[in-house]
Scaffold this active site. Structure first.
Site, mmCIF file in Angstrom:
data_model
loop_
_atom_site.group_PDB
_atom_site.id
_atom_site.type_symbol
_atom_site.label_atom_id
_atom_site.label_comp_id
_atom_site.label_asym_id
_atom_site.label_seq_id
_atom_site.Cartn_x
_atom_site.Cartn_y
_atom_site.Cartn_z
ATOM 1 N N TYR A 228 0.858 -1.180 0.000
ATOM 2 C CA TYR A 228 0.000 0.000 0.000
ATOM 3 C C TYR A 228 0.892 1.226 0.000
ATOM 4 C CZ TYR A 228 -3.504 3.381 1.667
ATOM 5 O OH TYR A 228 -4.338 4.461 1.824
ATOM 6 N N ASP B 217 9.471 2.479 -0.201
ATOM 7 C CA ASP B 217 8.437 3.176 0.554
ATOM 8 C C ASP B 217 8.589 2.784 2.020
ATOM 9 O OD1 ASP B 217 6.225 4.144 1.837
ATOM 10 O OD2 ASP B 217 4.785 3.498 0.315
ATOM 11 N N LYS C 114 5.004 9.295 9.092
ATOM 12 C CA LYS C 114 4.777 8.800 10.457
ATOM 13 C C LYS C 114 5.825 9.269 11.467
ATOM 14 C CE LYS C 114 2.020 5.002 8.682
ATOM 15 N NZ LYS C 114 0.609 5.210 8.975
#
Ligand code: HOZ
Length: 428
Positions: free
Chosen positions: A144, A238, A266
């Site tokens: 994702y 990623d 994050k």
């Protein structure tokens, strides 16, 4: 345990917000039950609006490596707020955070800050296309990379949880340049390169966290690097989820494979909305205003978000050994869970990287998304509900990753394992 107030709050929210939530997984749809509405967090704990306290193994889906309300991060944010919330003009904090990120990651010479992981990846892909002058990209089923159009193809995370391989609203024309390969399967990558001579980049979560925790093997990543080099394509890691979670020096320090670009989010925001993408200087030089590839944002490099990120990364730098402790604790948690599962005749696959952990109710090792999908999601839902009753807040989907923070103690881990013992006993 009473959750009366959460029930009511969820009903009210659903009248005004689609599904009652601002991000789909939070709705608890795949595990059933009512999402807890949270009133506060403190260290390793969160408290819901009914006053129930839980050991939090979500930690805001990753950012809170020092737990809730860490004093240094909180103070840094309060100080920054006193100087102004946003300027839309450069501040020194941006350069300072850029210096921290580039020092930690060998592969990042220059970095740009944005406001979310989705934005970071979307921009990195555009830059890879602009740099190479090619249109196609390769992504892996189950990885994702945020919800931008060309990446919402066979994605994990919320998309997996809801069983939507892609989304209505994404024109086929937008995804026709997205080629799909199978995680940890190099032959599938070779096929993509045989099918297209126009591949700008391969994007991968080197430690996948969005189909549950599924790390790529070192051999697979090394081969991927070689294939990209042979074909003039860029390799993008990623690390929105794994960055500063699996290692403070990035997945490249664990796997020995260096990407051309990295996307982050994050932890680098310490709990505030921050994303970033960076890479080799010659690639980053193509980005506006130095180069022709456009990307911009009013809240990019926001001073309050930068202050939170800086405080978090400074603390990580000052206490680098903390990663070892986190790794030992996360590994102990899943090994303990596995022991308890075995005791009750339940098949559980477990893994951890740094402060990330994952487990699948599955009798076979999980190497890719197809494997992950063979997990017993009904059993996971029972486990999730049982652990909530015991006071443990796990991610509400089989296809998400768990996180511990520095506030998660050995005692909490042992108590969690004991709770698993009780819950497995009830649900087997
Ligand atoms: N699927 C997201 C994490 N991998 C969920 C984020 C959220 O709901 O906050």
């Amino acid at each position: 345990m009473s959750i009366e107030k959460s029930v009511k709050a969820f009903q009210e929210a659903q009248k005004l917000i689609p599904g009652g939530v601002n991000s789909p997984v939070r709705a608890f749809a795949s595990v059933g039950g009512i999402p807890r509405f949270i009133s506060s967090g403190e260290g390793a704990y969160i408290v819901d609006i009914d006053g129930n306290r839980y050991v939090d193994y979500v930690q805001s889906w990753g950012p809170l490596i020092f737990g809730h309300r860490n004093e240094e991060i909180e103070n840094a944010v309060i100080e920054a707020v006193k100087h102004g919330l946003s300027f839309g003009a450069p501040t020194e904090a941006e350069t300072e955070l850029a210096s921290m990120v580039t020092n930690f990651f060998d592969s990042i010479d220059k970095v740009r800050f944005v406001s979310s992981g989705t934005e970071a990846v979307m921009s990195a892909i555009r830059l890879a296309r602009g740099f190479t002058g090619r249109d196609d990209i390769v992504k892996f089923t189950g990885c994702y990379h945020g919800h931008s159009d060309s990446l919402l193809v066979q994605a994990g995370s919320g998309a997996a949880t809801f069983g939507n391989p892609s989304s209505p609203g994404v024109p086929a024309d937008f995804t026709k340049h997205t080629l799909l390969a199978t995680y940890n399967d190099i032959e599938s990558v070779k096929k993509c390169f045989a099918d297209s001579k126009d591949i700008a980049c391969v994007i991968i979560e080197p430690i996948a966290g969005n189909m549950g925790l599924v790390p790529a093997t070192k051999e697979f990543l090394a081969e991927l690097r070689r294939i990209c080099d042979d074909n003039g394509a860029l390799l993008i890691f990623d690390e929105v989820m794994s960055g500063f979670r699996a290692s403070i020096f990035g997945a490249e320090s664990i796997t020995g494979v260096k990407p051309d670009m990295v996307t982050l989010g994050k932890v680098i925001g310490g709990g505030m909305p921050v994303g970033a993408f960076g890479g080799r200087a010659e690639i980053m030089a193509k980005l506006s205003p130095e180069g022709p590839v456009y990307q911009a944002g009013t809240l990019s490099g926001n001073p309050v978000a930068m202050a939170a990120g800086l405080a978090a990364l400074k603390k990580l730098k000052a206490h680098a050994r903390v990663m070892d402790t986190l790794h030992v604790r996360a590994a102990r948690l899943v090994e303990g869970m596995k022991e308890m599962a075995q005791k009750h005749g339940i098949a559980l696959q477990v893994d951890s990287r740094g402060s990330m952990f994952g487990f699948f109710f599955n009798d076979k090792p999980v190497m890719n998304f197809a494997d992950a999908l063979t997990s017993d999601t009904a059993l996971f839902a029972k486990f999730h509900a049982g652990m909530l009753e015991e006071g443990y807040y796990f991610a509400c989907s089989q296809f998400e990753t768990g996180f511990i923070s520095t506030a998660t103690t050995d005692t909490m881990i042992e108590e969690t394992i004991a709770a698993c013992d009780r819950v497995f006993g009830r649900i087997k």
